[in-house]
Design a protein around this motif. Structure first.
Motif, PDB file in Angstrom:
ATOM      1  N   ILE A 172       4.852   6.715 -11.439  1.00 43.62           N
ATOM      2  CA  ILE A 172       3.584   6.160 -10.960  1.00 43.62           C
ATOM      3  C   ILE A 172       3.741   5.613  -9.550  1.00 43.62           C
ATOM      4  O   ILE A 172       2.808   5.690  -8.732  1.00 43.62           O
ATOM      5  N   SER A 173       4.904   5.084  -9.224  1.00 46.12           N
ATOM      6  CA  SER A 173       5.143   4.586  -7.870  1.00 46.12           C
ATOM      7  C   SER A 173       5.072   5.718  -6.850  1.00 46.12           C
ATOM      8  O   SER A 173       4.527   5.545  -5.757  1.00 46.12           O
ATOM      9  N   GLY A 174       5.598   6.876  -7.210  1.00 47.27           N
ATOM     10  CA  GLY A 174       5.481   8.028  -6.317  1.00 47.27           C
ATOM     11  C   GLY A 174       4.034   8.458  -6.141  1.00 47.27           C
ATOM     12  O   GLY A 174       3.601   8.802  -5.032  1.00 47.27           O
ATOM     13  N   VAL A 175       3.271   8.404  -7.233  1.00 47.65           N
ATOM     14  CA  VAL A 175       1.851   8.759  -7.168  1.00 47.65           C
ATOM     15  C   VAL A 175       1.102   7.813  -6.242  1.00 47.65           C
ATOM     16  O   VAL A 175       0.356   8.236  -5.344  1.00 47.65           O
ATOM     17  N   THR A 176       1.283   6.517  -6.438  1.00 45.21           N
ATOM     18  CA  THR A 176       0.543   5.534  -5.642  1.00 45.21           C
ATOM     19  C   THR A 176       0.969   5.555  -4.176  1.00 45.21           C
ATOM     20  O   THR A 176       0.136   5.341  -3.290  1.00 45.21           O
ATOM     21  N   CYS A 177       2.249   5.811  -3.917  1.00 46.68           N
ATOM     22  CA  CYS A 177       2.699   5.901  -2.524  1.00 46.68           C
ATOM     23  C   CYS A 177       2.031   7.072  -1.812  1.00 46.68           C
ATOM     24  O   CYS A 177       1.580   6.949  -0.663  1.00 46.68           O
ATOM     25  N   ALA A 178       1.957   8.217  -2.475  1.00 54.33           N
ATOM     26  CA  ALA A 178       1.318   9.382  -1.859  1.00 54.33           C
ATOM     27  C   ALA A 178      -0.156   9.113  -1.581  1.00 54.33           C
ATOM     28  O   ALA A 178      -0.680   9.476  -0.520  1.00 54.33           O
ATOM     29  N   LEU A 179      -0.835   8.466  -2.521  1.00 51.79           N
ATOM     30  CA  LEU A 179      -2.250   8.162  -2.330  1.00 51.79           C
ATOM     31  C   LEU A 179      -2.457   7.138  -1.215  1.00 51.79           C
ATOM     32  O   LEU A 179      -3.298   7.327  -0.334  1.00 51.79           O
ATOM     33  N   ALA A 180      -1.689   6.058  -1.250  1.00 51.22           N
ATOM     34  CA  ALA A 180      -1.881   4.978  -0.278  1.00 51.22           C
ATOM     35  C   ALA A 180      -1.507   5.417   1.132  1.00 51.22           C
ATOM     36  O   ALA A 180      -2.258   5.190   2.091  1.00 51.22           O
ATOM     37  N   TYR A 181      -0.357   6.070   1.272  1.00 53.24           N
ATOM     38  CA  TYR A 181       0.088   6.450   2.612  1.00 53.24           C
ATOM     39  C   TYR A 181      -0.650   7.691   3.118  1.00 53.24           C
ATOM     40  O   TYR A 181      -0.792   7.879   4.323  1.00 53.24           O
ATOM     41  N   GLY A 182      -1.154   8.530   2.186  1.00 56.36           N
ATOM     42  CA  GLY A 182      -2.012   9.623   2.613  1.00 56.36           C
ATOM     43  C   GLY A 182      -3.304   9.095   3.209  1.00 56.36           C
ATOM     44  O   GLY A 182      -3.792   9.591   4.236  1.00 56.36           O
ATOM     45  N   LYS A 183      -3.861   8.060   2.576  1.00 54.32           N
ATOM     46  CA  LYS A 183      -5.065   7.430   3.117  1.00 54.32           C
ATOM     47  C   LYS A 183      -4.770   6.767   4.458  1.00 54.32           C
ATOM     48  O   LYS A 183      -5.585   6.827   5.396  1.00 54.32           O
ATOM     49  N   ALA A 184      -3.618   6.132   4.577  1.00 49.00           N
ATOM     50  CA  ALA A 184      -3.247   5.491   5.842  1.00 49.00           C
ATOM     51  C   ALA A 184      -3.130   6.519   6.961  1.00 49.00           C
ATOM     52  O   ALA A 184      -3.514   6.258   8.108  1.00 49.00           O
ATOM     53  N   TRP A 185      -2.639   7.708   6.652  1.00 50.08           N
ATOM     54  CA  TRP A 185      -2.528   8.752   7.684  1.00 50.08           C
ATOM     55  C   TRP A 185      -3.908   9.149   8.194  1.00 50.08           C
ATOM     56  O   TRP A 185      -4.117   9.300   9.396  1.00 50.08           O
ATOM     57  N   ARG A 186      -4.844   9.322   7.262  1.00 46.90           N
ATOM     58  CA  ARG A 186      -6.187   9.722   7.690  1.00 46.90           C
ATOM     59  C   ARG A 186      -6.813   8.683   8.604  1.00 46.90           C
ATOM     60  O   ARG A 186      -7.572   9.028   9.509  1.00 46.90           O
ATOM     61  N   CYS A 187      -6.526   7.410   8.353  1.00 46.12           N
ATOM     62  CA  CYS A 187      -7.164   6.339   9.123  1.00 46.12           C
ATOM     63  C   CYS A 187      -6.395   5.980  10.391  1.00 46.12           C
ATOM     64  O   CYS A 187      -7.005   5.620  11.399  1.00 46.12           O
ATOM     65  N   GLU A 188      -5.058   6.070  10.331  1.00 53.93           N
ATOM     66  CA  GLU A 188      -4.247   5.530  11.417  1.00 53.93           C
ATOM     67  C   GLU A 188      -3.223   6.509  11.984  1.00 53.93           C
ATOM     68  O   GLU A 188      -2.549   6.183  12.965  1.00 53.93           O
ATOM     69  N   GLY A 189      -3.076   7.676  11.381  1.00 57.32           N
ATOM     70  CA  GLY A 189      -2.069   8.619  11.843  1.00 57.32           C
ATOM     71  C   GLY A 189      -0.673   8.253  11.361  1.00 57.32           C
ATOM     72  O   GLY A 189      -0.479   7.299  10.608  1.00 57.32           O
ATOM     73  N   TRP A 190       0.305   9.020  11.811  1.00 61.14           N
ATOM     74  CA  TRP A 190       1.679   8.804  11.347  1.00 61.14           C
ATOM     75  C   TRP A 190       2.255   7.478  11.808  1.00 61.14           C
ATOM     76  O   TRP A 190       3.098   6.883  11.134  1.00 61.14           O
ATOM     77  N   THR A 191       1.801   6.982  12.960  1.00 58.35           N
ATOM     78  CA  THR A 191       2.251   5.666  13.403  1.00 58.35           C
ATOM     79  C   THR A 191       1.848   4.598  12.387  1.00 58.35           C
ATOM     80  O   THR A 191       2.636   3.700  12.063  1.00 58.35           O
ATOM     81  N   GLY A 192       0.615   4.720  11.884  1.00 57.19           N
ATOM     82  CA  GLY A 192       0.164   3.783  10.862  1.00 57.19           C
ATOM     83  C   GLY A 192       0.954   3.905   9.575  1.00 57.19           C
ATOM     84  O   GLY A 192       1.271   2.895   8.927  1.00 57.19           O
ATOM     85  N   VAL A 193       1.281   5.139   9.167  1.00 57.25           N
ATOM     86  CA  VAL A 193       2.063   5.348   7.950  1.00 57.25           C
ATOM     87  C   VAL A 193       3.426   4.689   8.077  1.00 57.25           C
ATOM     88  O   VAL A 193       3.883   3.971   7.173  1.00 57.25           O
TER      89      VAL A 193
END
Length: 386
Positions: free
Chosen positions: A68-89
């Motif tokens: 579940i931690s892998g699932v939530t990390c992919a969701l959370a950091y995928g959303k961060a990429w859309r909003c802030e790019g790789w620098t944000g991730v």
């Protein structure tokens, strides 16, 4: 503008797919229930542990929590990429890694303080804090570089490392997901073949070898990105039948290790080969057992599952949404519960009271944390904060 504009189209397509997931309460509920199970399992000789999967198969709550931690990390950091790019991730992974690191050090100190308050003794040996009390300087220095860990805190250093590495992992998963998963599986196999591990102190033992347990985190993240392509197979009748058969086999085998009359159901040679399972390196039988549970859950727990609206599940969801502080709290509650069983009473009524009381304390704490986190969002100046 940010570095999103330079991203290849396949990567953008994969990230757009992540938007469709939204907030899946099943994820929070599973993580919350896993935290309850971990708490119950951390209390030695506790009747409450019979409510956890540990006694009914090869795996336990740890596999659920890691996946579940892998699932939530992919969701959370995928959303961060859309909003802030790789620098944000990268920034977010570093901050989260730091939060977990600080929590680990504070939990280590809190464990030592509790042991000192109860006078040390056998508890210091059982909790692996004897060396911390005897050599605080050297031990804290080792804890600072994640080589020393009191009992039941082992999972936190793993998450420190995994969050540090999650940005490049996500980058690879979004470009070559199957190759990345294959590399993770290859590392897992090599760990079992060559006995690879990460240095630890005062001995080389990890309760959770990061080089083996990384597979479940990678698998969880891979599922978010590639899951739609394998859903038809996971939800096929063949997969369901195989999963149920394996779960029945593991159920009978696990019970035969604990209930004498069932020993005759499992050939002694087979029982000898299977037991004990290597939890430190994520024994393949444990991994298969978790995958079988995941297949069964995919069949039985739809996204709009009505049980998610029940009070118990709402409590689990709140705990899952605050997994780091609730995990730390559960470790301390398990220690206090163990002391109560040793010093006051180890009767059945006390075991039930401590088990139920600990879970209620976790739910109340998570509810308060949710209330605290909601208040800043109500302030107009904070609406744009990430």
């Amino acid at each position: 503008m940010h570095d999103q504009s330079a991203t290849p189209k396949p990567l953008v397509d994969e990230l757009l797919e992540l938007k469709d997931w939204g907030r899946d309460l099943r994820i929070d509920a599973c993580r919350g229930i896993a935290l309850w199970w971990i708490f119950l399992d951390h209390i030695p000789n506790n009747i409450g542990s019979w409510l956890t999967p540990r006694n009914y198969g090869f795996s336990d709550a740890a596999e659920v929590f890691m996946f579940i931690s892998g699932v939530t990390c992919a969701l959370a950091y995928g959303k961060a990429w859309r909003c802030e790019g790789w620098t944000g991730v990268i920034g977010r992974t570093l901050r989260r890694s730091w939060d977990i690191y600080v929590a680990f050090l504070l939990l280590t100190l809190a464990s030592a303080i509790l042991i000192h308050l109860v006078g040390g003794g056998p508890s210091a040996d059982a909790s692996n804090t004897r060396i911390l009390l005897d050599q605080p300087g050297a031990t804290l220095a080792r804890a600072a570089i994640l080589q020393y860990r009191p009992v039941n805190t082992d999972v936190l250093p793993i998450f420190v490392l995994l969050h540090l590495l999650f940005a490049p992992l996500l980058w690879l998963l979004l470009r070559v997901p199957n190759l990345t998963l294959g590399a993770s599986v290859a590392l897992y196999v090599l760990v079992h073949f060559f006995g690879w591990t990460v240095p630890a102190w005062p001995n080389s033992h990890w309760a959770f070898n990061p080089m083996a347990w990384q597979l479940l985190v990678v698998l969880g993240a891979w599922w978010i990105i590639e899951g739609n392509k394998v859903q038809p197979w996971v939800r096929s009748r063949a997969a369901l039948v195989l999963a149920v058969l394996y779960l029945l086999f593991s159920l009978i085998t696990a019970l035969s290790w604990r209930i004498k009359p069932l020993e005759a159901l499992i050939p002694q040679m087979l029982a000898y080969l299977l037991y004990p399972l290597d939890k430190s390196n994520l024994d393949p039988l444990r991994l298969l057992h978790f995958l079988a549970i995941a297949v069964l859950a995919a069949w039985l727990v739809p996204r709009n599952w009505r049980a998610l609206e029940t009070p118990v599940m709402r409590g689990a969801i709140r705990c899952g949404q605050n997994s780091l502080p609730i995990y730390c709290l559960s470790v301390l509650l398990a220690f206090v519960s163990h002391m109560a069983l040793l010093d006051i009473s180890n009767g059945l009524a006390m075991q039930i009271a401590l088990s139920v009381g600990g879970i209620i304390a976790m739910i109340v704490s998570a509810t308060l944390l949710n209330l605290i986190s909601i208040k800043p969002r109500q302030h107009p100046a904070r609406n744009s904060s990430p």
